[in-house]
Design a protein around this motif. Structure first.
Motif, PDB file in Angstrom:
ATOM      1  N   ARG A  98       0.853  -1.196   0.000  1.00 19.32           N
ATOM      2  CA  ARG A  98       0.000   0.000   0.000  1.00 19.32           C
ATOM      3  C   ARG A  98       0.880   1.234   0.000  1.00 19.32           C
ATOM      4  O   ARG A  98       1.948   1.239   0.624  1.00 19.32           O
ATOM      5  CB  ARG A  98      -0.924   0.001   1.208  1.00 19.32           C
ATOM      6  N   GLY A  99       0.439   2.256  -0.711  1.00 20.74           N
ATOM      7  CA  GLY A  99       1.243   3.462  -0.761  1.00 20.74           C
ATOM      8  C   GLY A  99       0.578   4.558  -1.555  1.00 20.74           C
ATOM      9  O   GLY A  99      -0.656   4.595  -1.689  1.00 20.74           O
ATOM     10  N   LEU A 100       1.414   5.433  -2.073  1.00 20.18           N
ATOM     11  CA  LEU A 100       0.954   6.597  -2.830  1.00 20.18           C
ATOM     12  C   LEU A 100       1.619   6.563  -4.198  1.00 20.18           C
ATOM     13  O   LEU A 100       2.848   6.385  -4.310  1.00 20.18           O
ATOM     14  CB  LEU A 100       1.348   7.873  -2.075  1.00 20.18           C
ATOM     15  N   SER A 101       0.834   6.743  -5.260  1.00 23.89           N
ATOM     16  CA  SER A 101       1.394   6.756  -6.611  1.00 23.89           C
ATOM     17  C   SER A 101       1.984   8.126  -6.923  1.00 23.89           C
ATOM     18  O   SER A 101       1.833   9.090  -6.165  1.00 23.89           O
ATOM     19  CB  SER A 101       0.304   6.412  -7.624  1.00 23.89           C
ATOM     20  N   VAL A 102       2.646   8.210  -8.053  1.00 22.82           N
ATOM     21  CA  VAL A 102       3.240   9.484  -8.471  1.00 22.82           C
ATOM     22  C   VAL A 102       2.163  10.528  -8.755  1.00 22.82           C
ATOM     23  O   VAL A 102       2.444  11.727  -8.768  1.00 22.82           O
ATOM     24  CB  VAL A 102       4.139   9.303  -9.697  1.00 22.82           C
ATOM     25  N   LEU A 103       0.945  10.080  -8.986  1.00 25.21           N
ATOM     26  CA  LEU A 103      -0.188  10.989  -9.183  1.00 25.21           C
ATOM     27  C   LEU A 103      -0.849  11.327  -7.856  1.00 25.21           C
ATOM     28  O   LEU A 103      -1.929  11.921  -7.830  1.00 25.21           O
ATOM     29  CB  LEU A 103      -1.211  10.364 -10.132  1.00 25.21           C
ATOM     30  N   LYS A 104      -0.204  10.911  -6.738  1.00 28.81           N
ATOM     31  CA  LYS A 104      -0.673  11.184  -5.380  1.00 28.81           C
ATOM     32  C   LYS A 104      -2.018  10.509  -5.095  1.00 28.81           C
ATOM     33  O   LYS A 104      -2.834  11.024  -4.323  1.00 28.81           O
ATOM     34  CB  LYS A 104      -0.752  12.695  -5.118  1.00 28.81           C
ATOM     35  N   ALA A 105      -2.210   9.362  -5.705  1.00 30.00           N
ATOM     36  CA  ALA A 105      -3.393   8.553  -5.426  1.00 30.00           C
ATOM     37  C   ALA A 105      -2.974   7.345  -4.608  1.00 30.00           C
ATOM     38  O   ALA A 105      -1.947   6.716  -4.892  1.00 30.00           O
ATOM     39  CB  ALA A 105      -4.058   8.110  -6.729  1.00 30.00           C
ATOM     40  N   GLN A 106      -3.766   7.031  -3.587  1.00 29.81           N
ATOM     41  CA  GLN A 106      -3.460   5.850  -2.780  1.00 29.81           C
ATOM     42  C   GLN A 106      -3.684   4.588  -3.607  1.00 29.81           C
ATOM     43  O   GLN A 106      -4.592   4.532  -4.438  1.00 29.81           O
ATOM     44  CB  GLN A 106      -4.344   5.807  -1.537  1.00 29.81           C
ATOM     45  N   PHE A 107      -2.867   3.591  -3.372  1.00 25.26           N
ATOM     46  CA  PHE A 107      -3.047   2.324  -4.054  1.00 25.26           C
ATOM     47  C   PHE A 107      -2.849   1.173  -3.076  1.00 25.26           C
ATOM     48  O   PHE A 107      -2.195   1.319  -2.041  1.00 25.26           O
ATOM     49  CB  PHE A 107      -2.072   2.166  -5.229  1.00 25.26           C
ATOM     50  N   GLY A 108      -3.409   0.055  -3.449  1.00 21.08           N
ATOM     51  CA  GLY A 108      -3.196  -1.213  -2.750  1.00 21.08           C
ATOM     52  C   GLY A 108      -3.061  -2.280  -3.815  1.00 21.08           C
ATOM     53  O   GLY A 108      -3.978  -2.473  -4.613  1.00 21.08           O
ATOM     54  N   SER A 109      -1.939  -2.945  -3.872  1.00 19.01           N
ATOM     55  CA  SER A 109      -1.672  -3.902  -4.936  1.00 19.01           C
ATOM     56  C   SER A 109      -1.339  -5.275  -4.382  1.00 19.01           C
ATOM     57  O   SER A 109      -0.788  -5.395  -3.280  1.00 19.01           O
ATOM     58  CB  SER A 109      -0.508  -3.411  -5.809  1.00 19.01           C
ATOM     59  N   TRP A 110      -1.676  -6.288  -5.163  1.00 21.51           N
ATOM     60  CA  TRP A 110      -1.377  -7.677  -4.832  1.00 21.51           C
ATOM     61  C   TRP A 110      -0.472  -8.281  -5.889  1.00 21.51           C
ATOM     62  O   TRP A 110      -0.590  -7.962  -7.084  1.00 21.51           O
ATOM     63  CB  TRP A 110      -2.650  -8.504  -4.762  1.00 21.51           C
ATOM     64  N   GLY A 111       0.410  -9.158  -5.456  1.00 24.60           N
ATOM     65  CA  GLY A 111       1.178  -9.953  -6.383  1.00 24.60           C
ATOM     66  C   GLY A 111       0.338 -11.095  -6.927  1.00 24.60           C
ATOM     67  O   GLY A 111      -0.813 -11.302  -6.509  1.00 24.60           O
ATOM     68  N   GLN A 112       0.920 -11.851  -7.836  1.00 23.58           N
ATOM     69  CA  GLN A 112       0.179 -12.923  -8.493  1.00 23.58           C
ATOM     70  C   GLN A 112       0.091 -14.177  -7.633  1.00 23.58           C
ATOM     71  O   GLN A 112      -0.713 -15.069  -7.915  1.00 23.58           O
ATOM     72  CB  GLN A 112       0.824 -13.265  -9.844  1.00 23.58           C
ATOM     73  N   GLY A 113       0.883 -14.244  -6.596  1.00 23.98           N
ATOM     74  CA  GLY A 113       0.884 -15.399  -5.709  1.00 23.98           C
ATOM     75  C   GLY A 113       1.979 -16.380  -6.074  1.00 23.98           C
ATOM     76  O   GLY A 113       2.323 -16.531  -7.248  1.00 23.98           O
ATOM     77  N   ILE A 114       2.524 -17.039  -5.052  1.00 22.48           N
ATOM     78  CA  ILE A 114       3.578 -18.016  -5.275  1.00 22.48           C
ATOM     79  C   ILE A 114       3.334 -19.206  -4.346  1.00 22.48           C
ATOM     80  O   ILE A 114       2.981 -19.038  -3.182  1.00 22.48           O
ATOM     81  CB  ILE A 114       4.971 -17.373  -5.048  1.00 22.48           C
ATOM     82  N   GLN A 115       3.520 -20.392  -4.884  1.00 23.54           N
ATOM     83  CA  GLN A 115       3.220 -21.612  -4.138  1.00 23.54           C
ATOM     84  C   GLN A 115       4.364 -21.986  -3.198  1.00 23.54           C
ATOM     85  O   GLN A 115       5.529 -21.989  -3.589  1.00 23.54           O
ATOM     86  CB  GLN A 115       2.955 -22.779  -5.093  1.00 23.54           C
ATOM     87  N   VAL A 116       3.994 -22.287  -1.968  1.00 23.21           N
ATOM     88  CA  VAL A 116       4.915 -22.863  -0.991  1.00 23.21           C
ATOM     89  C   VAL A 116       4.308 -24.184  -0.535  1.00 23.21           C
ATOM     90  O   VAL A 116       3.173 -24.223  -0.060  1.00 23.21           O
ATOM     91  CB  VAL A 116       5.125 -21.926   0.219  1.00 23.21           C
ATOM     92  N   THR A 117       5.069 -25.261  -0.699  1.00 22.12           N
ATOM     93  CA  THR A 117       4.589 -26.586  -0.311  1.00 22.12           C
ATOM     94  C   THR A 117       5.590 -27.203   0.649  1.00 22.12           C
ATOM     95  O   THR A 117       6.781 -27.274   0.346  1.00 22.12           O
ATOM     96  CB  THR A 117       4.419 -27.494  -1.533  1.00 22.12           C
ATOM     97  N   VAL A 118       5.096 -27.624   1.802  1.00 20.37           N
ATOM     98  CA  VAL A 118       5.943 -28.247   2.820  1.00 20.37           C
ATOM     99  C   VAL A 118       5.518 -29.705   2.938  1.00 20.37           C
ATOM    100  O   VAL A 118       4.376 -29.997   3.319  1.00 20.37           O
ATOM    101  CB  VAL A 118       5.812 -27.534   4.166  1.00 20.37           C
ATOM    102  N   SER A 119       6.417 -30.600   2.622  1.00 22.92           N
ATOM    103  CA  SER A 119       6.105 -32.030   2.668  1.00 22.92           C
ATOM    104  C   SER A 119       6.410 -32.601   4.051  1.00 22.92           C
ATOM    105  O   SER A 119       7.349 -32.177   4.723  1.00 22.92           O
ATOM    106  CB  SER A 119       6.909 -32.777   1.614  1.00 22.92           C
ATOM    107  N   SER A 120       5.595 -33.566   4.449  1.00 23.27           N
ATOM    108  CA  SER A 120       5.772 -34.171   5.779  1.00 23.27           C
ATOM    109  C   SER A 120       6.694 -35.374   5.720  1.00 23.27           C
ATOM    110  O   SER A 120       7.094 -35.816   4.652  1.00 23.27           O
ATOM    111  CB  SER A 120       4.417 -34.566   6.346  1.00 23.27           C
TER     112      SER A 120
END
Length: 120
Positions: A98-120
């Motif tokens: 979350r932050g402020l863009s160069v146009l002084k507009a607030q933004f909230g962005s998400w990444g595309q996601g990344i898989q984490v797998t923990v095997s037992s």
């Protein structure tokens, strides 16, 4: 437009470690809080950890003492060091900023996601 690109996920055995990275780019004037969330199959997305621009951190109880969030303000990058991983940590991990863009507009962005797998 602000883009978040995650890296560092993968498959690891119980007790192992992984380090996630998330780099923000685009029309950024300033970044405020950055953080990591995760979503396991059949469950809602949940907070893992957040960090402010001043370095204040917040962690989910389930990861306290095992995960460490940090950020490089000069590189607009946030990291998540995950140690002592458990099968219940298996999920898709999402970066958020979350932050402020160069146009002084607030933004909230998400990444595309990344898989984490923990095997037992």
């Amino acid at each position: 437009q602000v883009q978040l690109v995650e890296s560092g996920g993968g498959l690891v055995q119980t007790g192992g470690s992984l380090r996630l990275s998330c780099a923000a780019s685009g029309s950024i004037f300033s970044l405020w809080a950055m953080g990591w969330y995760r979503q396991a199959p059949g469950r809602q997305r949940e907070l893992v950890a957040t960090i402010t621009s001043a370095g204040s951190t917040n962690y989910a109880d389930s990861v306290k003492g095992r995960f460490t969030i940090s950020r490089d303000n000069a590189e607009n990058t946030v990291y998540l060091q995950m140690n002592s991983l458990k099968p219940e940590d298996t999920a898709v991990y999402y970066c958020n900023a979350r932050g402020l863009s160069v146009l002084k507009a607030q933004f909230g962005s998400w990444g595309q996601g990344i898989q984490v797998t923990v095997s037992s």
